[in-house]
Scaffold this motif. Sequence first.
Motif, short mmCIF file in Angstrom:
data_model
loop_
_atom_site.label_atom_id
_atom_site.label_comp_id
_atom_site.label_asym_id
_atom_site.label_seq_id
_atom_site.Cartn_x
_atom_site.Cartn_y
_atom_site.Cartn_z
N ASP A 118 -35.33 -0.13 7.65
CA ASP A 118 -35.52 -1.24 6.74
C ASP A 118 -34.96 -2.51 7.38
O ASP A 118 -33.78 -2.84 7.23
CB ASP A 118 -34.84 -0.94 5.42
CG ASP A 118 -35.13 -2.00 4.39
OD1 ASP A 118 -34.63 -1.87 3.28
OD2 ASP A 118 -35.87 -2.97 4.70
N ALA B 98 -35.57 -5.49 6.69
CA ALA B 98 -35.28 -6.57 5.74
C ALA B 98 -33.82 -6.54 5.28
O ALA B 98 -33.29 -7.54 4.81
CB ALA B 98 -36.20 -6.46 4.55
N TRP C 15 -32.54 -11.37 9.56
CA TRP C 15 -32.74 -12.63 8.85
C TRP C 15 -32.20 -13.82 9.64
O TRP C 15 -32.72 -14.93 9.52
CB TRP C 15 -32.10 -12.56 7.46
CG TRP C 15 -32.88 -11.60 6.60
CD1 TRP C 15 -32.50 -10.39 6.15
CD2 TRP C 15 -34.22 -11.79 6.14
NE1 TRP C 15 -33.50 -9.80 5.44
CE2 TRP C 15 -34.57 -10.64 5.41
CE3 TRP C 15 -35.17 -12.82 6.28
CZ2 TRP C 15 -35.81 -10.49 4.82
CZ3 TRP C 15 -36.40 -12.66 5.69
CH2 TRP C 15 -36.71 -11.50 4.97
N ILE D 124 -34.95 -14.51 12.08
CA ILE D 124 -36.06 -15.13 11.35
C ILE D 124 -35.72 -16.57 11.00
O ILE D 124 -36.54 -17.49 11.14
CB ILE D 124 -36.34 -14.32 10.04
CG1 ILE D 124 -37.00 -13.00 10.38
CG2 ILE D 124 -37.22 -15.12 9.08
CD1 ILE D 124 -38.43 -13.11 10.85
N GLY D 125 -34.48 -16.78 10.58
CA GLY D 125 -34.05 -18.13 10.20
C GLY D 125 -34.15 -19.09 11.38
O GLY D 125 -34.64 -20.21 11.24
N ALA E 10 -37.62 -19.79 12.07
CA ALA E 10 -38.19 -20.59 10.99
C ALA E 10 -37.82 -22.05 11.14
O ALA E 10 -38.63 -22.94 10.81
CB ALA E 10 -37.68 -20.07 9.65
N LEU E 11 -36.62 -22.35 11.65
CA LEU E 11 -36.21 -23.73 11.81
C LEU E 11 -37.12 -24.48 12.78
O LEU E 11 -37.28 -25.69 12.66
CB LEU E 11 -34.76 -23.79 12.29
CG LEU E 11 -33.73 -23.43 11.21
CD1 LEU E 11 -32.34 -23.40 11.79
CD2 LEU E 11 -33.80 -24.42 10.05
N ALA F 30 -40.70 -24.07 10.53
CA ALA F 30 -40.53 -23.44 9.23
C ALA F 30 -41.53 -23.90 8.17
O ALA F 30 -42.25 -23.07 7.62
CB ALA F 30 -39.12 -23.71 8.73
N VAL F 31 -41.57 -25.18 7.92
CA VAL F 31 -42.33 -25.65 6.78
C VAL F 31 -43.81 -25.34 6.97
O VAL F 31 -44.47 -24.83 6.05
CB VAL F 31 -42.10 -27.17 6.58
CG1 VAL F 31 -42.93 -27.68 5.40
CG2 VAL F 31 -40.63 -27.43 6.35
N THR G 126 -45.22 -23.05 8.80
CA THR G 126 -45.45 -21.60 8.69
C THR G 126 -45.45 -21.17 7.22
O THR G 126 -46.33 -20.42 6.79
CB THR G 126 -44.35 -20.83 9.44
OG1 THR G 126 -44.24 -21.38 10.72
CG2 THR G 126 -44.66 -19.35 9.51
N ALA G 127 -44.47 -21.67 6.49
CA ALA G 127 -44.34 -21.25 5.09
C ALA G 127 -45.58 -21.61 4.30
O ALA G 127 -46.00 -20.87 3.42
CB ALA G 127 -43.12 -21.90 4.46
N VAL H 43 -48.72 -19.29 5.77
CA VAL H 43 -48.69 -17.82 5.66
C VAL H 43 -49.32 -17.38 4.34
O VAL H 43 -49.05 -17.94 3.29
CB VAL H 43 -47.22 -17.32 5.73
CG1 VAL H 43 -47.12 -15.90 5.20
CG2 VAL H 43 -46.74 -17.38 7.15
#
Lengths: 270, 168
Positions: free
Chosen positions: A227, A229, A235, A238-239, A242-243, A246-247, A249-250, A253
């Motif tokens: 798992d 997650a 995370w 991923i963070g 994402a930086l 990020a925006v 991609t969010a 997706v």
Amino acid sequence: MRAGKGWAFLMMGSCLLAIVPSKGNAQGREALEQAERAFIDVDFETAMNKAQEALQKGWLSPAQLVRAYQILGVCATAFGQPTEARDHFTRMLVIDPQSTLDDTVPPRLRAPFYEAKGVVEGRAERLSAEVGLDRAQGGLRIAIVDPFQLVKKVRVHARLEGAVEFEVSEFAPSPELLAPVEGSAEADRTEYWLELLDEHSNQLLVLGSEFEPRVVGRLPGVEKGVDLASEPLFWIVIGAAALAGAVTTAVLVDQGSKIELQTSAVFGVN
Amino acid sequence: MFSRIREKKGCVVLALGGLALTGCAPKKVALEVAFPSAETFLVTQAIRVRVFVPNQTSTCAALVNDAIGGRMPMEQLVYDINDLTPCSVRSGAKIPDPGGGRKLFLVEGLDMMRNTTLLIGCSEGEIHGKSTAIRVRLYPTQNYDRAYRQNPPQPEETPETRCMRRGV
């Protein structure tokens, strides 16, 4: 007649490629080869007799059977026997709905073929068989669709996964039949291959083969993976990613593709 | 002043990161397996989950009948997971997304050999971004009593103690 020889030759050239060597009776194949040769020579009478002989010797593969009916259909048309021709083409199309006449067949010889196509395509059902494992009865449950009643025998080759030899059993045709396979109730998987045969043991339909049998039974389970997650490091990674974007991609997706099911147990049926 | 700007930048970065995480995190939908009682949980040794595409003949009622009769519409099958236990279900096993559209979720409780159905239940539902949970209620089959007599749970045993002992 000379023009006819040309199209017959071309048609044979294309169709010979489709003939797959089978384990069948050599006599049937030999008669079919003689029919092919006579067909090239536009000797329709010999071609017809030899194709008929090939059918009666039996053990033709579906591709060979299609070719035999094609020769019979064209010859019958040439002899002015449209009813017989339509019957041969119908059988050809039942075995292989995609089969067709070569472009070199003159239009005057095509009418029975198109009539047969209309007859076959007019039926919603197609010659087919579906096989499932019936654990409770300890065998294979076979559902057969045969809209033109061509199947006269069903031959089933089955073995438990890992066994060397297939057990062979034969059945009279029926919309649904059960082929007992010893040990299949307990085994994970059962391998099989299936032949639907006509009255001369020609193969109308073959599912699987001795070397590539089909399998029924339990599908391999999905392993419970790690798992990710719940791992903090996951995370953090991923963070960081994402930086960078990020925006964007969010927004892009698709949420719908990121759904996972997670089980839980509760007690009491309320 | 610079320290204040730096502080604000930090906040913006954190906010963006949070947004991104919310956007990327997979949505989890619960598949709730409802056992009739704790006792049935303890008697059941394995769980099988099969997902089917419904059609006119494949309904939950037909699937339950077929499963008990040992028949299955294999062409409707989306997937078959046969390596679960009641404890792994309780602890939250992950199973794949069955894809869009309505689906039939057939859950069976099996004996140790995984070939006798002791509990069975089915539920129809659709998994999408706004789904919350699919609940499948299990009911005992005619095989349950025999399985109970052959392998009754230990007195004082509970699902918690059973799963803790097995490390799940």
